[in-house]
Enzyme design. Structure first.
Site: not given
Ligand code: PBG
Length: 334
Positions: A205, A259
């Site tokens: 991520k 991601k």
């Molecule tokens: C955080 C989390 C995020 C997303 C899912 N879980 C964003 C972040 O790390 O701030 C992103 C989902 C999206 O942008 O559609 N635990």
């Protein structure tokens, strides 16, 4: 170059022959998107209003409990295998420790229990991370300088994952990027009798600007102090993604995720090729917002970009895609 090809070249070979009719294109198509590839990303809230629009995500809503249950039934009847649930927490319930994440009668446990009762053949996935619950918007516990603390955060995540499993989550998805959390969550789940609850690790991520609209949707953007670069990956790195995935698999992840999605399809391909395990990609909020904005302006053909981008994820090696478009795509595929 040409003389080394094992095939006859032009004019004997005409690549366009296989493209000349729809039936030929269907017959030669390598990658076909199916409803089985879709995981619906869905935001829920605790209020009465059935659907609260999210400004930066046109046609996406925060759903009430009742509406979330209706959507779960719709997803189940369309054949979507799983929904990923994300909570919008009342700002009054947020604190530095994310205490509301451990409330057994909180939003997430209540909604997923209700969804499970109404749609028993639908998989339910929950995020394991504290950012929807903290008043500083970080995914875990932080010190006085705003640095996320690794090991104390792991303990909190294990408690959160067990609570989610108890409420009916089939898959828990740690999205926080602390080191060692997958192994700890596995041990915690097993110790609590949840051997069959799977872990989909947000393994690779990235610290991405594409999460902006999601942070609006769950209300963590305004709260967020600083950025997440000390725990999420640097967008320039690719080998490091393999290292992350290897560690999470070693700790017991059943499924791994990359991601964001579209700008990171090279990572999806590398992960799939290197490990050959169930690999997922998240078509995140910023990708959705970017395309929906252009669709709303008439600059892109919505139906086509939706199906095209989702197919590209699969072509890159993803076994499934977490997407806000799952319902639209499933209807199109039905
Ligand atoms: C955080 C989390 C995020 C997303 C899912 N879980 C964003 C972040 O790390 O701030 C992103 C989902 C999206 O942008 O559609 N635990």
């Amino acid at each position: 170059m040409t003389q080394h090809l094992p095939y006859a070249a032009y004019p004997a070979t005409r690549m366009r022959r296989n493209r000349l009719h729809d039936w030929r294109r269907r017959l030669t198509r390598e990658t076909k998107l199916s409803t089985d590839d879709l995981i619906l990303a869905m935001v829920v809230h605790d209020g009465q209003e059935a659907r609260i629009p999210v400004d930066s995500m046109p046609a996406t809503f925060r759903y009430s409990h009742t509406e979330a249950v209706a959507v779960a039934q719709e997803a189940e009847s369309l054949g979507i295998p799983m929904i990923a649930v994300f909570p919008f927490i009342d700002p009054a319930l947020k604190d530095a420790k994310g205490s509301e994440a451990f409330n057994a009668n909180g939003l997430v446990p209540e909604v997923i229990a209700a969804m499970k009762r109404a749609a028993p053949n639908l998989g339910l996935m929950t995020d394991v991370a504290l950012d929807p619950f903290t008043n500083h918007g970080h995914d875990g516990l932080i010190d006085d300088n705003g640095m996320m603390l690794n090991d104390p955060t792991i303990e909190a995540l294990v408690a959160q994952a067990i609570l989610e499993a108890r409420a009916g989550a089939d898959v828990v998805a740690p999205s926080d990027m602390t080191d060692g959390r997958v192994g700890a969550i596995r041990a915690g789940l097993d110790g609590a009798g949840f051997q069959d609850v799977a872990i989909m690790s947000y393994a690779a991520k990235y610290a991405s600007a594409f999460y902006g609209p999601y942070r609006d949707a769950i209300g963590s953007q305004r709260a967020l102090k600083g950025d997440k670069k000390t725990y999420q990956m640097d967008p320039g790195n690719s080998d490091e993604a393999l290292h992350e995935v290897a560690l999470d698999l070693h700790e017991g992840a059943d499924m791994v995720m990359v991601k964001p999605g579209l700008a990171y399809l090279d990572i999806v391909r590398r992960v799939k090729d290197a490990f050959g395990v169930p690999t997922y990609a998240f078509q995140v909020s910023g990708e959705y917002a970017m395309m929906e904005a252009a669709i709303a302006n008439g600059w892109l053909d919505g139906e086509r970009v939706r199906m095209e981008t989702l197919t590209c994820f699969k072509r890159a090696g993803a076994d499934g895609i977490i997407t806000y478009w799952a319902l639209e795509a499933a209807k199109r595929l039905a």
